[in-house]
Design a protein around this motif. Sequence first.
Motif, short mmCIF file in Angstrom:
data_model
loop_
_atom_site.label_atom_id
_atom_site.label_comp_id
_atom_site.label_asym_id
_atom_site.label_seq_id
_atom_site.Cartn_x
_atom_site.Cartn_y
_atom_site.Cartn_z
N MET A 1 0.83 -1.23 0.00
CA MET A 1 0.00 0.00 0.00
C MET A 1 0.86 1.27 0.00
O MET A 1 0.36 2.34 -0.30
CB MET A 1 -0.89 0.02 1.23
CG MET A 1 -1.99 -1.02 1.20
SD MET A 1 -3.06 -0.77 2.60
CE MET A 1 -4.12 -2.20 2.47
N HIS A 2 2.10 1.13 0.37
CA HIS A 2 2.99 2.29 0.33
C HIS A 2 3.70 2.39 -1.01
O HIS A 2 4.53 3.26 -1.22
CB HIS A 2 4.00 2.23 1.48
CG HIS A 2 3.34 2.55 2.80
ND1 HIS A 2 3.82 3.49 3.67
CD2 HIS A 2 2.23 2.05 3.37
CE1 HIS A 2 3.03 3.55 4.72
NE2 HIS A 2 2.06 2.68 4.57
N GLY A 3 3.35 1.49 -1.92
CA GLY A 3 3.88 1.56 -3.28
C GLY A 3 2.77 2.05 -4.20
O GLY A 3 2.24 3.14 -4.02
N TRP A 8 -4.77 5.38 -2.48
CA TRP A 8 -5.93 5.09 -1.63
C TRP A 8 -5.56 5.03 -0.16
O TRP A 8 -6.41 5.20 0.70
CB TRP A 8 -6.55 3.74 -2.02
CG TRP A 8 -7.40 3.80 -3.24
CD1 TRP A 8 -7.55 4.86 -4.10
CD2 TRP A 8 -8.23 2.76 -3.75
NE1 TRP A 8 -8.40 4.52 -5.11
CE2 TRP A 8 -8.83 3.24 -4.93
CE3 TRP A 8 -8.51 1.45 -3.33
CZ2 TRP A 8 -9.71 2.47 -5.68
CZ3 TRP A 8 -9.37 0.68 -4.09
CH2 TRP A 8 -9.97 1.19 -5.25
N HIS A 9 -4.30 4.72 0.13
CA HIS A 9 -3.89 4.47 1.52
C HIS A 9 -3.51 5.78 2.21
O HIS A 9 -3.59 5.89 3.43
CB HIS A 9 -2.72 3.49 1.52
CG HIS A 9 -2.26 3.06 2.89
ND1 HIS A 9 -3.10 2.46 3.80
CD2 HIS A 9 -1.06 3.13 3.50
CE1 HIS A 9 -2.42 2.19 4.90
NE2 HIS A 9 -1.19 2.58 4.75
N ARG A 10 -3.12 6.78 1.40
CA ARG A 10 -2.56 8.02 1.90
C ARG A 10 -3.41 8.67 3.01
O ARG A 10 -2.89 9.04 4.06
CB ARG A 10 -2.42 8.98 0.72
CG ARG A 10 -2.12 10.37 1.14
CD ARG A 10 -2.27 11.31 -0.05
NE ARG A 10 -1.19 12.25 -0.06
CZ ARG A 10 -0.50 12.59 -1.14
NH1 ARG A 10 -0.79 12.08 -2.30
NH2 ARG A 10 0.47 13.43 -1.04
N HIS A 12 -5.27 7.51 5.09
CA HIS A 12 -5.24 6.78 6.36
C HIS A 12 -4.08 7.29 7.23
O HIS A 12 -4.06 7.07 8.43
CB HIS A 12 -5.10 5.28 6.10
CG HIS A 12 -5.10 4.47 7.36
ND1 HIS A 12 -6.14 4.52 8.27
CD2 HIS A 12 -4.19 3.62 7.89
CE1 HIS A 12 -5.85 3.74 9.29
NE2 HIS A 12 -4.68 3.18 9.09
N HIS A 13 -3.12 7.95 6.60
CA HIS A 13 -1.95 8.46 7.33
C HIS A 13 -2.04 9.95 7.62
O HIS A 13 -1.14 10.52 8.19
CB HIS A 13 -0.67 8.18 6.54
CG HIS A 13 -0.18 6.77 6.71
ND1 HIS A 13 0.71 6.40 7.69
CD2 HIS A 13 -0.45 5.64 6.02
CE1 HIS A 13 0.96 5.10 7.60
NE2 HIS A 13 0.27 4.62 6.60
N GLU A 14 -3.12 10.58 7.18
CA GLU A 14 -3.24 12.02 7.40
C GLU A 14 -4.36 12.30 8.39
O GLU A 14 -5.40 11.66 8.35
CB GLU A 14 -3.49 12.72 6.05
CG GLU A 14 -2.25 12.67 5.17
CD GLU A 14 -2.53 13.08 3.71
OE1 GLU A 14 -3.71 13.27 3.36
OE2 GLU A 14 -1.54 13.19 2.97
N LEU A 99 3.26 2.66 15.61
CA LEU A 99 4.58 3.02 15.06
C LEU A 99 4.56 3.00 13.53
O LEU A 99 5.33 3.71 12.89
CB LEU A 99 5.67 2.11 15.62
CG LEU A 99 5.97 2.36 17.10
CD1 LEU A 99 6.85 1.27 17.68
CD2 LEU A 99 6.63 3.73 17.31
N HIS A 100 3.65 2.19 12.94
CA HIS A 100 3.49 2.25 11.48
C HIS A 100 3.03 3.65 11.08
O HIS A 100 3.35 4.15 10.01
CB HIS A 100 2.47 1.21 11.00
CG HIS A 100 2.15 1.34 9.54
ND1 HIS A 100 3.06 1.05 8.55
CD2 HIS A 100 1.03 1.74 8.89
CE1 HIS A 100 2.51 1.28 7.36
NE2 HIS A 100 1.28 1.69 7.54
N HIS A 101 2.27 4.29 11.98
CA HIS A 101 1.76 5.64 11.70
C HIS A 101 2.71 6.73 12.14
O HIS A 101 2.36 7.90 12.10
CB HIS A 101 0.40 5.83 12.37
CG HIS A 101 -0.72 5.16 11.62
ND1 HIS A 101 -1.38 5.74 10.58
CD2 HIS A 101 -1.26 3.92 11.76
CE1 HIS A 101 -2.29 4.90 10.10
NE2 HIS A 101 -2.23 3.78 10.80
ZN LIG Z 1 0.45 2.67 5.95
#
Ligand SMILES: [Zn+2]
Length: 144
Positions: A1-3, A8-10, A12-14, A99-101
């Motif tokens: 998902m980081h590739g 779509w995943h972005r 989730h990190h904001e 920590l993933h976040h």
């Molecule tokens: Zn992620």
Amino acid sequence: MHGFGWEWHRDHHEPHNNVLEKNDLYGLVGAAMSISMFALGSPLVLGDAAWAPATWIGLGILAYGIIYTLVHDGLVHQRYFRWVPKRGYAKRLVQAHKLHHATIGKEGGVSFGFILAADPVRLKAELRRQKEAGIAIVRESAGA
Ligand SMILES: [Zn+2]
Ligand SMILES: [Zn+2]
């Protein structure tokens, strides 16, 4: 998902206050795939053309989806229930995904699977290494 899945995943990190994320589309795609597999495996739908192994693939995707929503959306991100584990595997799992976040943007990062919970001390050390090597931007609150 980081590739290639980052688009779509972005979100989730904001940080945001929306109920849904673009990242949730992965759940819809998974559901569609699972349902398609059940149809493909069913003699009721396809008669003699049914392909039995598809049922098992459908069950596998379904099981992944259930675990993902219970563990990732529920336990870690508290989207629909609130229970903070005090010890053991469940606690480590929450720490590992927090920590993933810890990184900002798609570069670097740790703990991509959400079921294998590595030791938080090791994950923090890895984040520190990535920060110093200029691979990742790490939030101050991560303690790395
Ligand atoms: Zn992620
Ligand atoms: Zn997450």
